[in-house]
Scaffold this active site. Sequence first.
Site, PDB file in Angstrom:
ATOM      1  N   ASP A   1      48.257  35.472  35.384  1.00 13.20           N
ATOM      2  CA  ASP A   1      48.504  36.916  35.420  1.00 13.20           C
ATOM      3  C   ASP A   1      49.940  37.212  35.873  1.00 13.20           C
ATOM      4  O   ASP A   1      50.178  38.048  36.737  1.00 13.20           O
ATOM      5  CB  ASP A   1      47.504  37.618  36.349  1.00 13.20           C
ATOM      6  CG  ASP A   1      47.383  39.113  36.033  1.00 13.20           C
ATOM      7  OD1 ASP A   1      47.858  39.551  34.973  1.00 13.20           O
ATOM      8  OD2 ASP A   1      46.804  39.841  36.870  1.00 13.20           O
TER       9      ASP A   1
ATOM     10  N   LYS B   1      41.973  42.306  51.578  1.00 11.41           N
ATOM     11  CA  LYS B   1      41.477  42.430  50.211  1.00 11.41           C
ATOM     12  C   LYS B   1      39.954  42.421  50.275  1.00 11.41           C
ATOM     13  O   LYS B   1      39.335  41.440  50.703  1.00 11.41           O
ATOM     14  CB  LYS B   1      41.996  41.285  49.348  1.00 11.41           C
ATOM     15  CG  LYS B   1      41.829  41.518  47.855  1.00 11.41           C
ATOM     16  CD  LYS B   1      42.690  40.542  47.059  1.00 11.41           C
ATOM     17  CE  LYS B   1      42.735  40.921  45.603  1.00 11.41           C
ATOM     18  NZ  LYS B   1      43.634  40.042  44.819  1.00 11.41           N
TER      19      LYS B   1
ATOM     20  N   GLY C   1      46.057  49.582  47.039  1.00 10.59           N
ATOM     21  CA  GLY C   1      45.822  49.190  45.653  1.00 10.59           C
ATOM     22  C   GLY C   1      44.353  48.967  45.359  1.00 10.59           C
ATOM     23  O   GLY C   1      43.532  48.784  46.263  1.00 10.59           O
TER      24      GLY C   1
ATOM     25  N   GLY D   1      41.918  47.017  42.103  1.00 10.55           N
ATOM     26  CA  GLY D   1      41.827  46.333  40.817  1.00 10.55           C
ATOM     27  C   GLY D   1      40.422  46.398  40.274  1.00 10.55           C
ATOM     28  O   GLY D   1      39.606  47.231  40.693  1.00 10.55           O
ATOM     29  N   GLY D   2      40.136  45.504  39.345  1.00  9.91           N
ATOM     30  CA  GLY D   2      38.833  45.519  38.699  1.00  9.91           C
ATOM     31  C   GLY D   2      37.701  45.088  39.596  1.00  9.91           C
ATOM     32  O   GLY D   2      36.555  45.503  39.393  1.00  9.91           O
ATOM     33  N   PHE D   3      37.997  44.255  40.601  1.00 10.37           N
ATOM     34  CA  PHE D   3      36.911  43.793  41.460  1.00 10.37           C
ATOM     35  C   PHE D   3      37.299  43.755  42.939  1.00 10.37           C
ATOM     36  O   PHE D   3      36.645  43.100  43.748  1.00 10.37           O
ATOM     37  CB  PHE D   3      36.418  42.406  41.022  1.00 10.37           C
ATOM     38  CG  PHE D   3      37.468  41.329  41.017  1.00 10.37           C
ATOM     39  CD1 PHE D   3      37.700  40.571  42.142  1.00 10.37           C
ATOM     40  CD2 PHE D   3      38.218  41.079  39.886  1.00 10.37           C
ATOM     41  CE1 PHE D   3      38.664  39.579  42.156  1.00 10.37           C
ATOM     42  CE2 PHE D   3      39.183  40.086  39.878  1.00 10.37           C
ATOM     43  CZ  PHE D   3      39.406  39.330  41.020  1.00 10.37           C
TER      44      PHE D   3
ATOM     45  N   THR E   1      42.607  46.785  48.096  1.00  7.10           N
ATOM     46  CA  THR E   1      43.516  46.205  49.085  1.00  7.10           C
ATOM     47  C   THR E   1      43.991  47.278  50.054  1.00  7.10           C
ATOM     48  O   THR E   1      44.178  48.445  49.681  1.00  7.10           O
ATOM     49  CB  THR E   1      44.730  45.524  48.422  1.00  7.10           C
ATOM     50  OG1 THR E   1      45.374  46.447  47.539  1.00  7.10           O
ATOM     51  CG2 THR E   1      44.310  44.301  47.645  1.00  7.10           C
TER      52      THR E   1
END
Length: 381
Positions: free
Chosen positions: A163, A65, A41, A43-45, A48
């Site tokens: 979230d 992560k 995965g 994400g924005g920052f 993973t």
Amino acid sequence: MSYCLNPSCLNPQNTSSEKFCLSCGSKLLLKERYRAMKPIGQGGFSRTFLARDEDKPSQPLCVIKQFYPQAQGTSTLAKAIELFNHEAMRLEELGKHRQIPELLAYFTQDDRQYLLQEFIDGLNLGQELQQNGVYNETQIQHFLNELLRILQFCHQKQIIHRDIKPENIIRRQNPAKLRGQIVLVDFGASKVVTQASMNQTGTSIGSPEYVAPEQMRGKALFSSDIYSLGVTCIHLLTGKSPFDLYDINNDVWLWRNYLGTSINDSLGNILDKMLATTPARRYQTVDEVLKDLNALPTLISQTGNVVKPVPTPSIPTPPTIVSSSPSQIDDELEEMKTIFMNGKKSQNKNSNSSSQNTQQSAKNSKIDDELEELRKKYKKD
């Protein structure tokens, strides 16, 4: 398989026996023990990776992560660093709750920050929805009961998740004793609530489809998580994007229009109150939601089995039927004749006319005929 964590590596795939990347020369083991196997995965920052802990005999799976911000700009980068650090702090503060991933390690290597956490084997609810279809009323009630208790624990620790959405909720597949148990993941957007922070406007954060209106304005509340959970529920019930379930012109949710089958009005009212766009009209605490949820007729056991109480129907007791033998019938009919004849004699004991005697004899004969018919009928039955 071993995967290089250097974002600039042109060929990150290596064999599982290598200690250094054959392409760029970077170390493949973090802290000399954690080996990334494949990306799972981004994400924005952060990115993973599925990994193994090679320091333990069983080499259990875990998740790496890596802090890897996509956004540019000094202030944005600073906020990304803050959020990444806070996620590690939140996971540590939440301890070893069985339905929140355990923090295994947090460190910096090669000028990059890493967070190591427990691997949750299973599908997230977004994947589960695609695979199995929409939820029914019982499934939603069970899901709500379980997720609310996780939120209850977080809120007691003064932590707002910020979230809540299907992709951040995973249903465990193994081990067998934990089958069906859901886990709340990704605390990267979480926030610790203090008296000072409640009065300050913070950063707008969260997934647009699920985020509460006040959270979009930087004012996240405990009830903001309740709102996002409500949106998650109607998405699971309908399979539709939350954007399609809300009429922005009339400020009203239309989720009932997209249900495949109707649901209990009481459960629908609970969801409506969770979805109130005005915070004051929404449930303020998880305890309030659980109180109404537990008052519903569907009961949910600790093992996850769902039992609907069914009232025992009132069945009238049938009349007792006594079977008479032929001799009993004869005796009862003779008794009826005697009673009837004695009554007639009593009425006529002062009457001696011949005409009256003739009439009485005719009546006696008629009585004998009627009793004989009764005798034949009962003996035949």
